[in-house]
Design a protein around this motif. Structure first.
Motif, PDB file in Angstrom:
ATOM      1  N   LEU A 161     -75.390 -21.269  29.871  1.00  0.00           N
ATOM      2  CA  LEU A 161     -74.813 -22.575  29.548  1.00  0.00           C
ATOM      3  C   LEU A 161     -75.906 -23.614  29.359  1.00  0.00           C
ATOM      4  O   LEU A 161     -75.941 -24.343  28.359  1.00  0.00           O
ATOM      5  N   SER A 164     -70.298 -29.910  33.776  1.00  0.00           N
ATOM      6  CA  SER A 164     -69.435 -28.768  33.469  1.00  0.00           C
ATOM      7  C   SER A 164     -69.818 -27.569  34.319  1.00  0.00           C
ATOM      8  O   SER A 164     -68.958 -26.912  34.904  1.00  0.00           O
ATOM      9  N   PRO A 167     -73.800 -34.096  31.053  1.00  0.00           N
ATOM     10  CA  PRO A 167     -72.487 -33.489  30.759  1.00  0.00           C
ATOM     11  C   PRO A 167     -72.479 -31.977  31.015  1.00  0.00           C
ATOM     12  O   PRO A 167     -71.519 -31.441  31.562  1.00  0.00           O
ATOM     13  N   ALA A 168     -73.587 -31.306  30.636  1.00  0.00           N
ATOM     14  CA  ALA A 168     -73.644 -29.861  30.856  1.00  0.00           C
ATOM     15  C   ALA A 168     -73.728 -29.552  32.346  1.00  0.00           C
ATOM     16  O   ALA A 168     -73.081 -28.618  32.843  1.00  0.00           O
ATOM     17  N   ILE A 203     -60.194 -29.802  44.437  1.00  0.00           N
ATOM     18  CA  ILE A 203     -60.784 -29.588  43.118  1.00  0.00           C
ATOM     19  C   ILE A 203     -60.282 -30.649  42.147  1.00  0.00           C
ATOM     20  O   ILE A 203     -61.052 -31.226  41.373  1.00  0.00           O
ATOM     21  N   PHE A 247     -68.487 -35.935  32.336  1.00  0.00           N
ATOM     22  CA  PHE A 247     -68.235 -34.933  31.290  1.00  0.00           C
ATOM     23  C   PHE A 247     -68.452 -35.509  29.902  1.00  0.00           C
ATOM     24  O   PHE A 247     -68.813 -34.806  28.977  1.00  0.00           O
ATOM     25  N   GLN A 264     -76.954 -22.443  41.887  1.00  0.00           N
ATOM     26  CA  GLN A 264     -76.704 -22.076  40.501  1.00  0.00           C
ATOM     27  C   GLN A 264     -77.178 -23.169  39.551  1.00  0.00           C
ATOM     28  O   GLN A 264     -77.830 -22.893  38.559  1.00  0.00           O
ATOM     29  N   ASN A 297     -62.231 -20.164  44.171  1.00  0.00           N
ATOM     30  CA  ASN A 297     -61.074 -19.288  43.975  1.00  0.00           C
ATOM     31  C   ASN A 297     -61.417 -17.802  44.057  1.00  0.00           C
ATOM     32  O   ASN A 297     -60.547 -16.959  43.870  1.00  0.00           O
ATOM     33  N   PHE A 319     -74.396 -16.892  33.972  1.00  0.00           N
ATOM     34  CA  PHE A 319     -73.659 -17.888  33.202  1.00  0.00           C
ATOM     35  C   PHE A 319     -74.349 -19.253  33.190  1.00  0.00           C
ATOM     36  O   PHE A 319     -74.440 -19.907  32.160  1.00  0.00           O
ATOM     37  N   LEU A 333     -72.526 -20.208  22.647  1.00  0.00           N
ATOM     38  CA  LEU A 333     -72.187 -19.989  24.058  1.00  0.00           C
ATOM     39  C   LEU A 333     -70.724 -19.634  24.208  1.00  0.00           C
ATOM     40  O   LEU A 333     -70.354 -18.631  24.843  1.00  0.00           O
ATOM     41  N   GLY A 347     -75.963 -16.107  39.100  1.00  0.00           N
ATOM     42  CA  GLY A 347     -75.252 -15.564  37.952  1.00  0.00           C
ATOM     43  C   GLY A 347     -75.929 -15.958  36.645  1.00  0.00           C
ATOM     44  O   GLY A 347     -76.669 -16.943  36.565  1.00  0.00           O
ATOM     45  N   ALA A 372     -69.038 -30.912  26.683  1.00  0.00           N
ATOM     46  CA  ALA A 372     -70.454 -31.137  26.971  1.00  0.00           C
ATOM     47  C   ALA A 372     -71.250 -31.075  25.673  1.00  0.00           C
ATOM     48  O   ALA A 372     -72.112 -31.921  25.417  1.00  0.00           O
ATOM     49  N   VAL A 409     -65.336 -24.180  41.051  1.00  0.00           N
ATOM     50  CA  VAL A 409     -63.979 -23.635  41.002  1.00  0.00           C
ATOM     51  C   VAL A 409     -64.006 -22.111  41.108  1.00  0.00           C
ATOM     52  O   VAL A 409     -63.217 -21.507  41.828  1.00  0.00           O
ATOM     53  N   THR A 410     -64.936 -21.494  40.389  1.00  0.00           N
ATOM     54  CA  THR A 410     -64.989 -20.035  40.412  1.00  0.00           C
ATOM     55  C   THR A 410     -65.268 -19.527  41.826  1.00  0.00           C
ATOM     56  O   THR A 410     -64.632 -18.587  42.297  1.00  0.00           O
ATOM     57  N   PHE A 420     -62.611 -33.264  40.221  1.00  0.00           N
ATOM     58  CA  PHE A 420     -62.577 -33.269  38.766  1.00  0.00           C
ATOM     59  C   PHE A 420     -62.282 -34.665  38.229  1.00  0.00           C
ATOM     60  O   PHE A 420     -62.955 -35.155  37.327  1.00  0.00           O
ATOM     61  N   ILE A 461     -68.665 -28.045  37.990  1.00  0.00           N
ATOM     62  CA  ILE A 461     -67.238 -27.888  38.275  1.00  0.00           C
ATOM     63  C   ILE A 461     -66.814 -26.433  38.064  1.00  0.00           C
ATOM     64  O   ILE A 461     -66.048 -25.874  38.846  1.00  0.00           O
ATOM     65  N   ILE A 462     -67.356 -25.802  37.035  1.00  0.00           N
ATOM     66  CA  ILE A 462     -66.948 -24.418  36.768  1.00  0.00           C
ATOM     67  C   ILE A 462     -67.435 -23.490  37.888  1.00  0.00           C
ATOM     68  O   ILE A 462     -66.684 -22.666  38.396  1.00  0.00           O
ATOM     69  N   LEU A 475     -64.104 -27.688  28.320  1.00  0.00           N
ATOM     70  CA  LEU A 475     -65.138 -28.355  29.094  1.00  0.00           C
ATOM     71  C   LEU A 475     -66.518 -28.090  28.488  1.00  0.00           C
ATOM     72  O   LEU A 475     -67.351 -28.988  28.377  1.00  0.00           O
TER      73      LEU A 475
END
Lengths: 434, 279, 316
Positions: free
Chosen positions: B159, B200, B196-197, B257, B268, B89, B211, B155, C241, B153, C203, B207-208, B261, B203-204, C199
């Protein structure tokens, strides 16, 4: 069925299908006749805590050394249907599968996923619980092997402490409500109530539908629910049972309410016998003497041990995948005849499960288990009942149950009056179902 | 900021911290409850009123979960899937994002809207056609299916594209003049600037995937393929659920996680290098 | 690895001399540029097209059929959509979804932006608080639902006990009351997602050049002015976004409601995604469910296009 799906898929997907070849075929042993070893696959769920599938498979293999019953595990709960549905849609479901929720039976049948097994049904004992209503236009597509019925569980010690007479099989629902009030007062402890009603819609509606003369699910008239709801609401208002709000927001479990003596009685399905015995043995539940009684009745015409009390419970049924290999059909049918017949019933009873066919052997086995109450009323309650389905077989059952589920939460949370909620549900059925 | 540390400012700080600590406690309450419940017996988990202190403490749950459940396998599968998905991703997402943010081609905006559009379709509504497709390729009941489901995906593209847009075009322009190819710009300028992006997104996505429940539920059958979420579900029977063990497993599943994090914190808020890009 | 040092004042987004214009691009150059653009997009797009786009396109097709998952998908034209017009439950679900979105979107954006601004500072313990803020998103949704339901419990819940200290009379029934169930779900939804969007904002905040802040401060701009004139304009891509994602997530809200209220009491919190699930997987009317999904898609894409165009105009 596979072919149909592929043609409806996008051209690109179909093209790559050809490239990738067809994966996931069955074992290469495609014998034309079921001589030689045969393997049939069986869908079940959560084998660790649901031993019935393995029990049936092993018992059958013992009788038929040539056959291997291969188990395919699915998750428990409603997820079973979701995952099995996906497999059925993709043509990868096992040869034999459990139709777990009766309300989906007609959809599965109409969708062409189930083989006509009327010949198997004809061989079974007509006394098999829930067998007869499985016929759709004269043909049967799944046979019950297991049927739980709803009973009254009561804590003998709390009854004695409160000075209330034990149930004697003569109770109507009004007697039940009176006893609950007396118990609550007699026990006199803050967190202990006379009764416990779990949050499921069946705890009210299942009884109302089964017991009220003339009640039907698809008649469009739900006024038969009113007296049942008004009684339960009165009970929660006067504190003889925890309110629906508390039951749902605090996720109360009937096992802990009854098992740790926070409620003196509860109505629950017969599967709880095995659970309660196990929990008392492991220490998860308190040690106390308990008993079974017939579920409270609509009126006195069905009470007493010389009558047959009416209760509800859906059979769990087994059917054959319409996409099964021709060569395996005979074996699969034979397995079904075994599972739903007396041999299967005996095997199930030994692990504390209530088979669809309850005969004396089954009763002896169940009541021979350590920790099961030995009094006559308990045995009567277990063996004698007319059990009507909670979800009568019909094309609209599932849609109607969704609407009645909304009615249940609206009424029990006292968000809506009983009459308004019933009128609303009737209107929705007229508007949405049909 | 350290100009005039007046008493007023100090009390303000103290109050701010106090407020933040109270808020943090409130935010963490469900997790605290999870930990408490993981130390209870099953019938103690749900009671009215809530019991905040287990009686007795049942530490055995943390042993039982390894015996009764196959935590090792579940964690291994979940980890494999999450790492692969996150890698794919992040790499393909940031690569594609450069195309959308910094190059021009006909239909670019329409294609991008198509990407966003698919986010708006609930997965449940197309999971069956997707499942039919993947199982016809023989991918059902393999970990590959879950990886494929999550890895491409929209997303991630979204992002990263938005982030690249906040990096001035003039930077790319200058790099082009310096003779860098577009790929070189992506690799040598955009990636380092977008830490930083990327952090993010990492981690997102992680986690997604970690879970995710519905995906594994539909695709994975064999025990040796189960993920944590699917495995914990086996403690929920038809009429019974071992809530205490589920909570034990959930606590264990959150820990990795939380550690990742905490360790990744500095990425971040790493001030990006446009500040250093001055002449 | 050294940070790239590029000789260009425009890097700061400050006014700068226009770089020398190159020759007008010829067609071959245009084609070349388009090809380069495509090579960037392609690896992701290939996977996306096969795995997501094709099934989504099939969904559009199925919304015009009477597909029940197992049997044939018979073409019924717009029949499903006609049925939607008269379906009262669909209208309720639509209304509830808008209700949820109308509150969840602004609340979440405000909360997550506030958190990001606060925790972007050099505060002692900021790392810890950032982790805390993200925790709701990490914690198992079942635990989340269970705890909040207990907190909201009308009889035994701490929330009502707290409110009861200040106000008399009837207290809200929260998740078991028709009027209060949706506010309860909105509160929990905001609580769960604020760390997630924080988050993204964090960023974005890293791209705000500190020099601009310094310059503004020297010019005597207050905190609020700096936020309004420096931070917010620089955050615009991130804001786009977040707004789009929050909007879509709000309209798609599902699992939170499923575990908290199951759409109840009655149909008080029934939302579109749950209605799709009910129709598709409880009643197996996947064709009809697909048409609901298409409506949901159209709403989201409509809102997104408006945001997209607005964003473009601001950019220009």
């Amino acid at each position: 069925m596979n072919r149909k799906i592929i043609t409806t898929m996008g051209a690109a997907a179909a093209a790559s299908l050809v490239l990738a070849g067809c994966g996931g075929g069955d074992s290469p042993s495609e014998a034309e006749e079921p001589e030689g070893p045969v393997t049939i696959s069986l869908a079940g769920w959560d084998f660790a805590s649901t031993p019935e599938f393995e029990t049936l498979a092993t018992a059958y293999e013992d009788q038929n050394p040539d056959v291997t019953v291969e188990l395919k595990e699915y998750p428990a709960g409603e997820e079973y249907d979701t995952a099995l549905t996906a497999d059925l849609a993709a043509g990868t479901a096992p040869d034999v599968f459990i139709v777990k929720n009766l309300k989906n039976y007609v959809t599965f049948q109409e969708g062409g996923t189930l083989l006509d097994i009327s010949d198997v049904a004809a061989e079974l004992d007509p006394a098999t619980g829930g067998l007869e209503p499985m016929a759709v236009d004269g043909a049967t597509y799944a046979v019950p092997y297991r049927q739980d019925s709803w009973l009254l569980y009561y804590n003998k010690e709390l009854f004695d402490q409160a000075g209330v007479d034990h149930p004697d099989g003569s109770w109507t629902w009004d007697d039940y409500a009176d006893a609950a009030a007396e118990l609550t007062e007699g026990i006199g402890e803050k967190d202990v109530t006379g009764a416990y009603l779990h949050g499921w819609q069946s705890t009210v509606q299942g009884f109302a539908l089964a017991q009220t003369p003339g009640a039907s699910l698809d008649g469009g008239d739900f006024s038969f629910l009113a007296p049942y709801y008004e009684r339960q609401l009165a009970m929660q208002d006067e504190g003889s049972q925890p309110t629906y709000a508390t039951v749902t927001t605090n996720e109360l479990a009937y096992q802990s309410q009854f098992g740790t003596q926070k409620a003196a009685m509860t109505v629950m399905g017969s599967w709880y016998i095995g659970t309660l015995v196990a929990e008392q043995a492991s220490g998860d539940a308190d040690e106390f003497e308990w008993g079974l009684a017939p579920a409270p009745q609509f009126d006195e015409s069905t009470t007493g041990t010389d009558n047959t009390p009416v209760t509800f419970g859906d059979p769990t049924t087994m059917g054959i995948n319409a996409g099964i290999d021709e060569a395996k059909i005979a074996t699969a049918k034979d397995f079904l005849t075994f599972a739903a017949g007396p041999d299967g019933a005996a095997a199930l009873a030994e692990i504390g499960i209530t088979p669809a066919l309850i005969d004396e052997t089954v009763a002896d086995t169940v009541f021979g288990l350590e920790g099961v109450p030995q009094d006559d009323l308990s045995r009567f309650a277990y063996t004698t009942h007319e059990t009507l389905p909670e979800n009568p077989v019909g094309p609209n059952t599932s849609a109607i149950q969704t609407i009645l589920g909304d009615l249940h939460s609206a009424v029990m949370s006292e968000s809506e009056s009983v009459d308004d909620a019933i009128a609303d549900a009737q209107e929705r059925v007229a508007n949405e179902v049909g | 900021m350290a100009a005039r540390p007046t008493a007023l400012r100090k009390t303000g700080r103290v109050l701010l911290y106090l407020a933040m600590i109270v808020a943090a406690a409130g935010i963490l309450l469900p997790f605290v409850w999870m930990v408490i419940s993981s130390l209870k017996t099953n019938n103690q988990v749900f009671t009215a009123p809530i019991e905040w202190i287990p009686d007795p403490f049942r530490w055995r749950n943390y042993v039982d979960i390894w015996i009764k459940g196959d935590m090792v396998t579940w964690v291994r599968n979940t980890m494999t899937v999450s790492v692969v998905v996150t890698l794919l991703q992040v790499v393909t997402g940031s690569f594609a994002a450069y195309g959308f943010a910094k190059t021009r081609f006909p239909g670019r905006d329409a294609l991008f809207l198509l990407y966003i559009g698919t986010i708006a379709v609930p997965w449940a509504s197309y999971m069956i056609p997707q499942f039919q497709m993947l199982s016809s390729w023989g991918l059902a009941n393999t970990l590959y299916s879950i990886m494929l489901l999550q890895a491409f995906g929209a997303f991630g593209v979204f992002l990263m594209k938005q982030y690249y847009e906040s990096i001035p075009d003039s930077l790319c322009e200058a790099a082009r003049i310096d003779g860098l190819s577009e790929y070189g710009i992506w690799w040598r300028i955009m990636l380092p600037l977008s830490v930083p992006a990327l952090a993010s997104l990492t981690i997102i996505t992680f986690v997604t995937t970690w879970n995710d429940y519905l995906g594994p539920l539909i695709y994975l059958r064999d025990r040796e393929l189960w993920t944590i979420q699917l495995g914990l579900q086996r403690f929920v029977g038809d009429y019974n659920a071992e809530h205490a063990l589920i909570m034990t497993g959930s606590v264990l599943s959150v820990l990795p996680i939380a550690i990742v994090f905490l360790l990744g914190q500095r990425y971040f808020v790493q001030g990006i290098a446009t500040t250093g890009v001055k002449g | 690895m050294a940070t790239p040092v590029v000789d260009n004042p425009g890097a700061l987004g400050l006014p700068h001399p226009v770089p020398p214009r190159r020759r007008a691009p010829r067609t071959s150059l245009k084609v070349r540029n388009a090809l380069v653009g495509w090579t960037f997009v392609l690896p992701n797009f290939a996977g996306f097209a096969v795995l997501t786009l094709i099934p989504v396109l099939l969904l559009f097709y199925y919304s015009l059929t009477s597909w029940n998952i197992f049997g044939n998908a018979d073409w019924v034209g717009l029949e499903n959509y006609q049925r939607l017009v008269g379906d009262r439950s669909f209208h309720i679900a639509l209304g509830n979804t808008f209700y949820y979105a109308a509150f969840h979107i602004p609340l979440t954006i405000a909360a997550s932006l506030g958190l990001a601004l606060l925790l972007n500072q050099k505060l002692r313990g900021a790392a810890f608080f950032r982790t805390v803020a993200f925790f709701p998103y990490v914690t198992s949704i079942v635990a989340v639902a269970v705890v909040w339901n207990m907190l909201f419990s009308p009889e035994f819940g701490p929330i009502n006990q707290f409110i009861g200290m200040f106000v008399g009379g009837e207290l809200p029934g929260w998740t078991v009351s028709k009027d209060w169930a949706m506010p309860a779900v909105i509160i929990v939804g905001t609580w769960r997602y604020m760390g997630y969007y924080m988050l993204l904002f964090l960023a974005g905040l890293q791209t705000v050049p500190t020099e601009l802040h310094e310059a503004a401060r020297i010019d005597g701009a207050g905190v609020w002015q700096r936020f309004w004139n420096v931070t917010l304009p620089c955050l615009r891509p991130t804001m786009f976004l977040v707004t789009v994602m929050v909007t879509i997530e709000s309209f798609k809200v599902f699992d939170l409601i499923l575990v908290m209220t199951e759409g109840g009491p009655g149909q008080a919190t029934l939302v579109l995604s749950q209605y799709i699930w009910q129709k598709g997987f409880e009643q197996f009317e996947l064709g009809y469910a697909s048409s609901v999904a298409v409506v949901l898609f159209l709403i989201c894409i409509g809102v997104t296009v408006v945001q997209f165009l607005y964003n473009k105009r601001r950019d220009a």
